[in-house]
Design a protein around this motif. Structure first.
Motif, PDB file in Angstrom:
ATOM      1  N   LEU A 234      -2.874  -0.044  13.763  1.00 19.17           N
ATOM      2  CA  LEU A 234      -2.624  -0.108  12.313  1.00 19.17           C
ATOM      3  C   LEU A 234      -3.688  -0.942  11.602  1.00 19.17           C
ATOM      4  O   LEU A 234      -4.259  -1.861  12.192  1.00 19.17           O
ATOM      5  N   GLU A 235      -3.886  -0.616  10.340  1.00 18.00           N
ATOM      6  CA  GLU A 235      -4.822  -1.374   9.512  1.00 18.00           C
ATOM      7  C   GLU A 235      -4.106  -2.630   8.970  1.00 18.00           C
ATOM      8  O   GLU A 235      -2.903  -2.592   8.705  1.00 18.00           O
TER       9      GLU A 235
ATOM     10  N   SER B  79       4.597  -5.263   7.366  1.00 18.24           N
ATOM     11  CA  SER B  79       5.281  -4.071   6.847  1.00 18.24           C
ATOM     12  C   SER B  79       4.893  -2.817   7.628  1.00 18.24           C
ATOM     13  O   SER B  79       5.749  -1.973   7.945  1.00 18.24           O
ATOM     14  N   ARG B  80       3.622  -2.694   7.980  1.00 22.04           N
ATOM     15  CA  ARG B  80       3.200  -1.497   8.726  1.00 22.04           C
ATOM     16  C   ARG B  80       3.763  -1.486  10.150  1.00 22.04           C
ATOM     17  O   ARG B  80       4.133  -0.422  10.659  1.00 22.04           O
TER      18      ARG B  80
ATOM     19  N   ASN C 134       7.339  -0.365   9.888  1.00 27.25           N
ATOM     20  CA  ASN C 134       7.375   1.094   9.664  1.00 27.25           C
ATOM     21  C   ASN C 134       7.079   1.849  10.951  1.00 27.25           C
ATOM     22  O   ASN C 134       7.782   2.781  11.337  1.00 27.25           O
ATOM     23  N   LYS C 135       6.027   1.426  11.630  1.00 30.13           N
ATOM     24  CA  LYS C 135       5.580   2.109  12.854  1.00 30.13           C
ATOM     25  C   LYS C 135       6.672   2.094  13.919  1.00 30.13           C
ATOM     26  O   LYS C 135       6.838   3.057  14.675  1.00 30.13           O
TER      27      LYS C 135
ATOM     28  N   PRO D 263       0.824  -1.212   0.000  1.00 31.79           N
ATOM     29  CA  PRO D 263       0.000   0.000   0.000  1.00 31.79           C
ATOM     30  C   PRO D 263       0.864   1.271   0.000  1.00 31.79           C
ATOM     31  O   PRO D 263       2.056   1.220   0.326  1.00 31.79           O
ATOM     32  N   ALA D 264       0.247   2.374  -0.365  1.00 31.27           N
ATOM     33  CA  ALA D 264       0.996   3.624  -0.530  1.00 31.27           C
ATOM     34  C   ALA D 264       1.660   4.080   0.766  1.00 31.27           C
ATOM     35  O   ALA D 264       2.711   4.739   0.744  1.00 31.27           O
ATOM     36  N   ASP D 265       1.066   3.748   1.900  1.00 29.49           N
ATOM     37  CA  ASP D 265       1.611   4.244   3.181  1.00 29.49           C
ATOM     38  C   ASP D 265       2.836   3.460   3.657  1.00 29.49           C
ATOM     39  O   ASP D 265       3.499   3.874   4.603  1.00 29.49           O
ATOM     40  N   VAL D 266       3.125   2.352   3.030  1.00 29.19           N
ATOM     41  CA  VAL D 266       4.270   1.537   3.492  1.00 29.19           C
ATOM     42  C   VAL D 266       5.548   1.982   2.806  1.00 29.19           C
ATOM     43  O   VAL D 266       5.598   2.130   1.581  1.00 29.19           O
ATOM     44  N   LYS D 267       6.565   2.221   3.635  1.00 30.90           N
ATOM     45  CA  LYS D 267       7.845   2.699   3.087  1.00 30.90           C
ATOM     46  C   LYS D 267       8.860   1.546   3.081  1.00 30.90           C
ATOM     47  O   LYS D 267       9.142   0.942   4.125  1.00 30.90           O
TER      48      LYS D 267
END
Lengths: 259, 409
Positions: free
Chosen positions: B406-407, B185-186, B189-190, B154-158
């Protein structure tokens, strides 16, 4: 030349009789063991390998492969060899973890059998030492009397284990159902050896297990006990379920005590 | 006259494994614990003890003392076929090894026997024989395009181009169970963990081929391992994270063996990684999960490699979680039923085992049955649906994501 096994000259079995029996038992045992080692040695030496075309089983290949696995690093349960030897092989904790009763039964059979085997070996070596003229601080006769009590103790320990094994097979349904005739033959073998040992000694000494039999029956009774002990407990090992006496400790060592 | 050839050979079977066959004392502990034997309605052929004794008999007929003296005894093809069916009806969960009083490494033995028979043209089982061709061609078992490996991101994951830490997604999380990939992944990132991914350079770990005795076919698993290790090195990996127990086991145990050398990076399951961060007080929870949670140990993470405590440590630190153990847990865990190719080859048997495991969780009134493996999650969910019981099946990392606000979709 006579073999010391009685209270008087009349009650002695001949040394030749025992030596011939021992030699036969050991030859049969060695032949079977080499056969087993060669059978195991038909396997490959490492992960995902294939034996060479026409390659025959080799005892050396087995021993090398086994040693390589014993000394290899484990990704999981790498216990020190000394711990495995003491706790997994001598103390048999893998059985204890699964069943207290089965462990007690097995440790009785194991301790009784192995100790009696070791004591018999010790007695034999003292007699041999005396025969070839080496002076010891005690005679073979005295040494035999010293061993009388340990022999009784370990004999009874073995007997307790065998009796539990028989009772389990008779009265525990899941054990009874899983038993095959082969198990009964092996169990009967150990039972007869144990009882015949007590009886042979009882006739000789006139104590508990003599059943009023004449002391002149002591040599044939002892000979019978010796024959079935040598043939059943040594010669028969490589050809029967008794092979686990050798294979199980080797497997436990190779697998670092198991998972 | 030429001597008759034995009906079996010893390809893939080590000398030690052949000795292990003779170390079995027929105590029957493995029979009591085997999940597929139980789920099959106690089919005697599926009992581990029975398989050991049958192959021991085959060995004695082919290479024993009698065979040496009088020649080998022929083993009918039907017996070998039947043996093949039975040895493939095993999830390679390893409970038989755990309880074996003789310390037999049964998982390795089953896999070696499978490979031995496959090399002889007997087996594998059912659809499993498609694995080498499919995985060899597509580099994943789902026949998906490798270019789509990162379609889920997804776009929010770096994701970094290169990093010390690389997340090996696995085919199942990357193509099918996306919630696991989203969550992992989220969460990373978090928590401020910079990580890279292999993308289309990530190939299947090879586990399905190895477990089903097909590792030798076209040398596919070794090529997969070699490619993945090279790709991971190029990304600068010092630690490789896995959220899939199957990939983790394959990387940790099978890749070094296939390649004949140690891996140049650390292989670590995300549960272990998170447990380490929690111990360092680097995880700041934002939301409680007020549920009764139990944990199912994936065989490939627990018994195969020994990771039992880390997932429990993570779960027990999520605020609000009331952690309860099922009766069969840790090294005595009951398998979910999916492993060893059983889900693909014998789906009904896999479902039967899963139902037993779900019942374990229902018995202790758990709201959530958690695990650390997408295969376990899939099969336990199937078991839950089949039983029509009200229990959530969720991966530990998904719960962590939820507790971090997180979603996962």
């Amino acid at each position: 030349m006579v073999y010391f096994s009685g209270l008087s000259d009349a009650l002695r079995m001949t040394f030749v009789q025992i030596m011939i029996l021992s030699a036969i038992a050991i030859v049969i045992f060695l032949y079977g063991m080499i056969g087993n080692l060669q059978k195991w040695g038909t396997g490959v030496t490492g992960y995902a390998l294939e034996p060479k075309e026409g390659q025959k089983g080799s005892a050396i290949r087995f021993l090398k492969t086994w040693w390589a696995q014993v000394t290899a690093e484990s990704h999981h349960s790498g216990k020190p060899i000394l711990e495995i030897l003491i706790l997994d092989i001598l103390f048999q904790r893998r059985i204890l973890k699964r069943s207290g009763l089965r462990w007690f039964m097995h440790i009785c059979i194991f301790a009784g059998w192995m100790s009696l085997f070791a004591l018999s070996g010790l007695m034999f070596s003292v007699e041999m030492t005396e025969m070839i003229g080496i002076k010891l601080p005690f005679t073979a006769a005295v040494f035999r009397e010293w061993l009388a009590i340990p022999n009784y103790i370990f004999g009874y320990i073995l007997l307790i284990g065998v009796i539990i094994a028989v009772i389990r097979r008779l009265f525990v349904s899941e054990v009874r159902q899983a038993s095959i005739m082969y198990d009964w033959i092996l169990l009967a073998g150990v039972f007869i050896i144990t009882i015949s040992g007590f009886i042979a000694d009882g006739i000789r000494t006139g104590f508990i297990w003599s059943f009023g039999l004449d002391p002149s029956a002591a040599p044939p009774a002892a000979l019978f006990h010796s024959i079935i002990s040598l043939l059943f407990c040594i010669a028969y090992i490589p050809y029967s379920k008794y092979i686990h006496v050798i294979a199980t400790p080797l497997a436990i060592l190779a697998n670092k005590g198991g998972e | 006259m030429a001597k008759k050839a034995p009906s079996i050979d010893t390809k893939n079977l080590t000398a030690v494994q052949l000795m292990e066959l003779d170390s079995c004392t027929r105590c029957g502990e493995c029979v009591k614990w085997c999940p597929t034997y139980a789920a099959s309605g106690q089919n005697p052929g599926l009992a581990p003890r029975d398989k050991i004794l049958r192959w021991r008999e085959f060995m004695n007929k082919s290479y024993g003392i009698k065979a040496k003296l009088f020649g080998p005894t022929e083993i009918p093809q039907s017996e070998l076929e039947e043996f093949k069916d039975d040895v493939h009806s095993c999830t390679t969960c390893g409970i038989c090894a755990t309880v074996c009083e003789s310390g037999i490494n049964t998982v390795e033995l089953w896999e070696a026997l499978r490979a031995n028979l496959v090399k002889k043209g007997i087996g594998p089982y059912g659809k499993q024989n498609a694995f080498p061709k499919v995985i060899g061609q597509y580099h994943n078992p789902y026949m998906k395009d490798q270019k789509d490996r990162l379609n889920w991101v997804p776009a929010d994951v770096k994701i970094e181009d290169k990093a010390d830490i690389v997340y090996f997604t696995g085919c199942t999380a990357g193509y099918n169970q996306l919630a696991l990939a989203f969550a992992t992944s989220r969460v990373l990132n978090k928590l401020g963990i910079k990580f890279a991914m292999l993308g289309e350079e990530e190939w299947c770990c090879g586990s399905a081929l190895i477990r089903t005795g097909q590792a030798h076919i076209n040398d596919v698993p070794r090529q997969l391992a070699k490619h993945n290790v090279e790709a991971l090195k190029k990304k600068g990996a010092k630690k490789v994270l896995y959220a899939c127990a199957g990939c983790f086991r394959a990387s940790k145990v099978d890749w070094p063996r296939l390649l004949g050398e140690e891996l140049p990076f650390e292989v670590i399951h995300v549960a272990e990684f998170l447990a380490g961060l929690i111990k360092e007080d680097k995880v700041k929870w934002v939301k409680p999960i007020n549920k009764t949670v139990t944990y199912h140990d994936p065989c490939h993470l627990g018994r195969h490699v020994g990771v039992f405590d880390a997932p429990r440590y993570v779960l027990s630190h999520i605020p609000g979680v009331k952690f309860v153990e099922m009766e069969n847990s840790k090294e005595f865990q009951r398998c979910c039923g999916a492993g060893g190719g059983v889900k693909a080859g014998l789906p009904d048997l896999a479902l039967g085992v899963a139902e037993s495991r779900v019942k374990d969780a229902v018995e202790i009134n758990a709201d959530i049955l958690s695990s650390c493996c997408p295969f376990c999650k899939r099969n336990l969910s199937d078991g839950r649906d089949s039983l029509k019981v009200d229990i959530v099946v969720e991966d530990v990392i998904e719960m962590v994501a939820e507790a971090l606000g997180l979603e996962t979709s």
